[in-house]
Structure formats: structure tokens, C-alpha cells
Write an enzyme that holds these catalytic residues in place. Structure first.
Site, short mmCIF file in Angstrom:
data_model
loop_
_atom_site.label_atom_id
_atom_site.label_comp_id
_atom_site.label_asym_id
_atom_site.label_seq_id
_atom_site.Cartn_x
_atom_site.Cartn_y
_atom_site.Cartn_z
N GLY A 7 0.83 -1.20 0.00
CA GLY A 7 0.00 0.00 0.00
C GLY A 7 0.86 1.24 0.00
O GLY A 7 2.01 1.21 0.45
N GLN A 37 3.05 10.12 0.97
CA GLN A 37 4.35 9.42 1.07
C GLN A 37 5.25 9.73 -0.12
O GLN A 37 6.46 9.49 -0.05
CB GLN A 37 4.14 7.90 1.17
CG GLN A 37 3.52 7.45 2.49
CD GLN A 37 3.36 5.95 2.53
OE1 GLN A 37 2.39 5.41 2.03
NE2 GLN A 37 4.33 5.27 3.11
N CYS A 82 5.77 -0.05 7.31
CA CYS A 82 5.42 1.09 6.46
C CYS A 82 6.62 1.46 5.61
O CYS A 82 7.74 1.50 6.11
CB CYS A 82 5.01 2.27 7.34
SG CYS A 82 4.60 3.74 6.41
N LEU A 83 6.38 1.74 4.33
CA LEU A 83 7.49 2.10 3.44
C LEU A 83 8.17 3.40 3.88
O LEU A 83 9.31 3.65 3.50
CB LEU A 83 6.98 2.23 2.00
CG LEU A 83 6.49 0.92 1.34
CD1 LEU A 83 5.90 1.21 -0.03
CD2 LEU A 83 7.62 -0.10 1.23
N HIS A 90 -4.54 1.73 7.52
CA HIS A 90 -3.17 2.25 7.58
C HIS A 90 -2.99 3.38 6.54
O HIS A 90 -2.45 4.45 6.86
CB HIS A 90 -2.19 1.10 7.31
CG HIS A 90 -0.75 1.49 7.26
ND1 HIS A 90 0.18 1.03 8.18
CD2 HIS A 90 -0.06 2.27 6.39
CE1 HIS A 90 1.36 1.54 7.88
NE2 HIS A 90 1.26 2.29 6.79
N GLU A 91 -3.47 3.16 5.29
CA GLU A 91 -3.26 4.15 4.23
C GLU A 91 -4.11 5.40 4.46
O GLU A 91 -3.65 6.52 4.21
CB GLU A 91 -3.55 3.55 2.86
CG GLU A 91 -2.64 2.38 2.45
CD GLU A 91 -1.16 2.61 2.69
OE1 GLU A 91 -0.69 3.77 2.59
OE2 GLU A 91 -0.46 1.63 3.02
N HIS A 96 -2.52 7.76 6.78
CA HIS A 96 -1.50 8.61 6.16
C HIS A 96 -2.11 9.93 5.66
O HIS A 96 -1.47 10.97 5.71
CB HIS A 96 -0.86 7.91 4.96
CG HIS A 96 0.30 7.01 5.30
ND1 HIS A 96 1.44 7.47 5.90
CD2 HIS A 96 0.48 5.67 5.12
CE1 HIS A 96 2.29 6.44 6.07
NE2 HIS A 96 1.73 5.34 5.61
NI NI Z 1 2.55 3.38 5.55
#
Ligand code: NI
Length: 174
Positions: A46, A51, A93-94, A135-136, A139
Site C-alpha cells: 500500500g 508518502q 510502512c514504506l 493504515h493508508e 497517512h
Molecule cells: Ni505506511
């Protein structure tokens, strides 16, 4: 299509709230395609627009297992309209590479969103996809999964993580 640079904690943009998309144009489609490519390249399950430095309410997800067909979701102005149950699963998380921790989430959610043409969609999700959606969307509100930890666990994370970043910097300079 292009792979975008993924911002890392503690970049201040990751703390900002994203604004709803109002124009469904070529720029939006391009951004969504770039995000899909960036997510698969990372690889991740995701990615949210902030991000990659764009404060727009846009997320992409593919939480399918390796032996399942792809299940790509591109969600513009995503909203959780119903949620139930509780889950407690490990997340990463990226934007926080190298760190995983258990996070409390809803077990099931109903997602309402638009596609890049502005068409409305609704999807019910549970398990990994439900967690990914929560989660997304976090963000988009400037919330990272580490912000969901207890104050004690969060301060331990911060110390450890910032120490790790410093060590990496020192290695680069050496
Ligand atoms: Ni994330």
C-alpha cells in the site's frame, strides 16, 4: 510512468493532512499510476499520496497473497463508512523502513471511494486488506502507524529509530 521517491519518517510532510481531490484529470491518473509503480517496485502492499510528497487524498493498495491474482485498488477520496471487530497484527510502512510492530485496528471495514474517473465504488474488506485500508487512510490524516502505539512504546520507537538514522548517516559520511 515513473517511480517516485518515498519520504521517510521524520519528514514533516508525513504529519500533514491531505486535501480531497476535486479535479479528475490527467495529472491525477498519472500520479496514481506512478504510485502503483512505486508501490510494486518497493515492494509494498500500500502507498498513500503524501508518502510521495503529494498532499492529496489518494491511496493505492494490493494486499493479495503471492499465489493469488493481483487485487489493485486505486482509491480517490477514500472513506471508511462502517467498521467492526478488532485485530492486532504486525504492521510496517514504506516510510518507516526496518521497523515492524503490532497495531490495533478494526477487523472489517467498508470502504467508499472514487476511481480516477470520478466513479463511486464501495468495497467490504477484512483481514490484511482491512488493515491496509486503515493504515493508508491514516497517512491522509498525517498519522503514522507508530502514532497508534502507547506513549511509552512510541517514545522507545522514536529513540531507537532516530539512533538508527544517525548511525546510517555516520556510515555514509565515513
Ligand atoms: Ni505506511
Amino acid at each position: 510512468m515513473a517511480i517516485r521517491e518515498i519520504l521517510h519518517y521524520p519528514d514533516p510532510l508525513l504529519k500533514k493532512k491531505s486535501v480531497p481531490v476535486t479535479v479528475f484529470d490527467q495529472h491525477l491518473t498519472q500520479l496514481a499510476q506512478d504510485m502503483v509503480e512505486t508501490m510494486y517496485d518497493a515492494p509494498g502492499v500500500g502507498l498513500a499520496a503524501p508518502q510521495v510528497g503529494e498532499l492529496l487524498r489518494l491511496i493505492v493498495l494490493d494486499c493479495s497473497a503471492a499465489d493469488e491474482p493481483a487485487d489493485l485498488i486505486i482509491a480517490v477520496n477514500p472513506e471508511i463508512v462502517a467498521a467492526q471487530g478488532e485485530s492486532y497484527e504486525e504492521e510496517g510502512c514504506l516510510s518507516v523502513p526496518g521497523f515492524c510492530t503490532l497495531v490495533k485496528r478494526h477487523q472489517e471495514v467498508t470502504l467508499r471511494y472514487r476511481d480516477t474517473d470520478g466513479q463511486r465504488h464501495e468495497r467490504h474488506a477484512d483481514g490484511l486488506l482491512a488493515i491496509g485500508i486503515q493504515h493508508e487512510i491514516d497517512h491522509l490524516d498525517g498519522i503514522l502507524f507508530v502514532d497508534r502505539l502507547s506513549p511509552l512504546k512510541r517514545s522507545i520507537f522514536k529513540k531507537k529509530y532516530l539512533k538508527m538514522l544517525k548511525e546510517q548517516e555516520a556510515e555514509h559520511e565515513a
